[in-house]
Write an enzyme that holds these catalytic residues in place. Structure first.
Site, mmCIF file in Angstrom:
data_model
loop_
_atom_site.group_PDB
_atom_site.id
_atom_site.type_symbol
_atom_site.label_atom_id
_atom_site.label_comp_id
_atom_site.label_asym_id
_atom_site.label_seq_id
_atom_site.Cartn_x
_atom_site.Cartn_y
_atom_site.Cartn_z
ATOM 1 N N HIS A 31 78.332 74.986 -44.439
ATOM 2 C CA HIS A 31 77.003 74.451 -44.756
ATOM 3 C C HIS A 31 76.253 75.306 -45.766
ATOM 4 O O HIS A 31 75.279 74.852 -46.371
ATOM 5 C CB HIS A 31 76.174 74.246 -43.476
ATOM 6 C CG HIS A 31 75.593 75.487 -42.883
ATOM 7 N ND1 HIS A 31 76.151 76.147 -41.806
ATOM 8 C CD2 HIS A 31 74.485 76.202 -43.209
ATOM 9 C CE1 HIS A 31 75.410 77.189 -41.493
ATOM 10 N NE2 HIS A 31 74.395 77.249 -42.331
ATOM 11 N N ASP A 48 82.812 74.609 -39.543
ATOM 12 C CA ASP A 48 81.793 75.156 -40.444
ATOM 13 C C ASP A 48 82.264 76.442 -41.109
ATOM 14 O O ASP A 48 81.507 77.403 -41.239
ATOM 15 C CB ASP A 48 80.478 75.390 -39.690
ATOM 16 C CG ASP A 48 79.285 75.473 -40.644
ATOM 17 O OD1 ASP A 48 79.440 75.091 -41.821
ATOM 18 O OD2 ASP A 48 78.208 75.929 -40.214
ATOM 19 N N GLY A 67 69.663 82.519 -43.354
ATOM 20 C CA GLY A 67 70.255 83.429 -44.329
ATOM 21 C C GLY A 67 71.361 84.272 -43.737
ATOM 22 O O GLY A 67 72.180 84.829 -44.461
ATOM 23 N N ASN A 68 71.390 84.400 -42.404
ATOM 24 C CA ASN A 68 72.502 85.087 -41.745
ATOM 25 C C ASN A 68 73.756 84.213 -41.700
ATOM 26 O O ASN A 68 74.848 84.710 -41.405
ATOM 27 C CB ASN A 68 72.144 85.468 -40.310
ATOM 28 C CG ASN A 68 71.457 86.824 -40.204
ATOM 29 O OD1 ASN A 68 70.297 86.896 -39.853
ATOM 30 N ND2 ASN A 68 72.169 87.888 -40.539
ATOM 31 N N SER A 69 73.591 82.917 -41.929
ATOM 32 C CA SER A 69 74.726 81.996 -41.823
ATOM 33 C C SER A 69 75.882 82.446 -42.709
ATOM 34 O O SER A 69 75.710 82.701 -43.899
ATOM 35 C CB SER A 69 74.299 80.589 -42.247
ATOM 36 O OG SER A 69 73.415 80.030 -41.315
ATOM 37 N N GLY A 105 96.781 61.798 -30.689
ATOM 38 C CA GLY A 105 96.571 60.365 -30.843
ATOM 39 C C GLY A 105 96.068 59.676 -29.588
ATOM 40 O O GLY A 105 96.520 58.578 -29.256
ATOM 41 N N VAL A 106 95.120 60.333 -28.890
ATOM 42 C CA VAL A 106 94.534 59.729 -27.687
ATOM 43 C C VAL A 106 93.024 59.883 -27.723
ATOM 44 O O VAL A 106 92.499 60.824 -28.310
ATOM 45 C CB VAL A 106 95.071 60.390 -26.396
ATOM 46 C CG1 VAL A 106 96.540 60.089 -26.183
ATOM 47 C CG2 VAL A 106 94.839 61.907 -26.423
ATOM 48 N N ILE A 158 90.056 60.690 -25.248
ATOM 49 C CA ILE A 158 90.012 61.335 -23.942
ATOM 50 C C ILE A 158 88.575 61.550 -23.489
ATOM 51 O O ILE A 158 87.645 61.543 -24.285
ATOM 52 C CB ILE A 158 90.754 62.693 -23.964
ATOM 53 C CG1 ILE A 158 90.243 63.563 -25.118
ATOM 54 C CG2 ILE A 158 92.242 62.489 -24.044
ATOM 55 C CD1 ILE A 158 90.884 64.929 -25.199
#
Length: 511
Positions: A135, A165, A237-239, A295-296, A298
């Site tokens: 992001h 992310d 800003g820490n992201s 492919g389920v 759940i």
């Protein structure tokens, strides 16, 4: 010995005892005084300092600066009024009306402008591989990495993954770059000290210290949520910055906070290194993720479901649906099965199953332990690739939705058709006698565009079959593709030619 001699001896012994007690008391007092002084010094000094560790690690932590060209149509900036207040709504409405009336300040034209943002990241090798959040760089036209010594290097995007992310960047440097190494987040315990380094609010490199508050947190940010929660201050800003253990290893990538004010309230979240490293390795190697796919569909097993399924306790992941042609269907997994283990590892819930399967590589063969009508069963499954499976599921869902709504999108031809409703007859002036399906959309690069089909045209026949519904038309086209035909014949009534019938041959793109 005379009585006087005995008295002298007793007196001397008593004096020695007093002297000994005095010395012991004095020694104890000295020890106590030293201990008290030490405690006072310790209280003045506080916890063990991390200055040396911070100084060692900080050069590898960088600022990420991005710029993005955005439309200037929003022209007039709204004053910085707090969210949710009546005044903000007033200003937004006021400036919106000004824009609609073309009343921009000084008649300023609405030109595209650059939007800038700041985040954090860290270097993981001397060659310039940089890790940050997706992001932070998503949608950026330019990315720049800024080092502690002031150097600014242009960065190229290697790959990104929205599900976790995580993004990987690459910078070129004439000299080896300082870097940090990953640690093992699985060894963390609640209460362990951790340190975050980043660029909160664009202030520059900042170090914060705290503890691990919780593990395995799910904040509904994505399908693989497994966050480390920490009270080490994480702010805007820490992201993308690193979360370090006290041995200087990266155990997490700082990603999110929960805060009504936008600032730290002691609830921050980091992607564990155990999750991040797998994604990073794939992005570096392939430029994209390649996750395993079962492919389920759940869901978690609740207490009520456990009772109805004959289970002793609520655990595992209940299979609600099996995708057609998926690895699960081919292996024999059925709706109603409860997945309780994967290669002998217990699966506590659906979230854990999704996460574990996603960390495996496509074409990996695994043993899936299920309970079917209360009886245990081991099923061997060769995993597919999630990214391919998602497209398959999306296409199947779109087809079901189209059939339910009386519309079909035929990707092979670049064509979307619908049933002729009263509304469409009126819109395109389609005579009552005209029957078939109506063209709703035409892709610019499809076979239909090559033959100049346009919205409003009506397809009456396809091959030798009446086009009675979008589903029938779609089936006829799919049958022609499977048969290996190069083209398909259609009877079309063109809106611009008074719906006069004529045949066209549409080229088929073979799968």
């Amino acid at each position: 010995m005379t009585g006087r001699a005995r008295t002298k001896v007793a007196t001397r012994n008593a004096n020695l005892a007093v002297q000994m007690m005095t010395r012991v008391t004095l020694f104890a007092f000295v020890v106590l005084a030293i201990w008290a002084l030490g405690m006072q010094a310790a209280r003045a000094q506080g916890p063990a300092p991390v200055a040396d560790l911070a100084e060692q690690l900080s050069p590898a932590v960088v600022n990420i600066s991005t710029s993005q060209k955005v439309s200037g149509s929003d022209g007039v900036p709204v004053p910085n009024v707090p969210e949710g207040t009546p005044f903000r709504e007033f200003f937004e409405e006021f400036f919106k009306k000004q824009q609609e009336q073309g009343q921009t300040p000084r008649n300023r034209p609405n030109r595209p402008r650059n939007a800038n943002s700041l985040g954090s990241g860290f270097v993981i090798d001397a060659g310039g591989t940089v890790i940050t959040n997706n992001h932070v760089i998503d949608g950026a036209d330019e990315i720049e990495v800024i080092f502690n010594d002031g150097r600014r290097l242009k960065a190229e995007l290697v790959g990104k993954d929205a599900k976790t992310d995580i993004a990987v960047l690459k910078v070129k440097s004439d000299t080896p770059l300082p870097f940090v190494e990953f640690g093992d987040s699985s060894t963390l315990r609640v209460g362990d000290w951790v340190m975050a380094i980043g660029n909160p609010f664009g202030l520059g490199g900042t170090v914060t210290l705290g503890i691990v508050s919780a593990m395995n947190r799910n904040i509904n940010a994505g399908p693989y949520d497994d966050f480390i929660q920490t009270d080490a201050s994480i702010n805007r800003g820490n992201s993308g910055g690193p979360l370090f253990s006290m041995d200087g290893k990266v155990v997490g990538v700082n990603t999110a906070i929960i805060s009504p004010s936008g600032g730290s309230i002691g609830i921050g979240f980091s992607v564990p290194s155990a999750t991040a490293r797998n994604v990073i390795d794939q992005l570096i190697k392939f430029g994209e993720t390649r996750r395993g796919w079962l492919g389920v569909r759940i869901q978690n097993v609740t207490d009520d479901l456990a009772e109805s399924l004959g289970l002793e306790k609520a655990h595992g992941a209940l299979v609600a649906d099996v995708t057609a042609t998926s690895p699960a269907e081919k292996a024999g997994i059925k709706a109603g099965d409860v997945v309780v283990s994967l290669d002998g590892r217990e699966m506590k819930d659906s979230r854990q199953l999704s996460r574990v399967v996603g960390q495996l590589a496509p074409d990996t063969t695994v043993k899936v332990g299920v309970l079917r009508k209360g009886k245990p069963l081991d099923i061997e499954v060769t995993l597919g690739r999630l990214e391919t499976g998602e497209k398959l599921v999306k296409a199947a869902d779109s087809k079901k939705a189209a059939e339910a709504s009386g519309a079909a999108e035929i990707e092979i031809l670049g064509l979307k058709v619908e049933e002729i409703s009263d509304e469409l007859r009126t819109k395109f002036k389609v005579p009552e006698k005209v029957q078939g399906v109506i063209v709703a959309e035409v892709a610019a690069d499809g076979a239909a565009a090559d033959k100049q089909l346009r919205p409003g045209d009506v397809i009456a026949e396809v091959g030798d079959v009446k086009a009675s519904s979008p589903a029938e038309l779609s089936k006829a086209v799919e049958a022609a593709v499977k048969a290996g035909d190069n083209s398909i014949l259609m009877l079309v009534l063109r809106a611009q030619r008074n719906f006069d019938p004529h045949f066209i041959a549409l080229r088929l793109k073979k799968k």
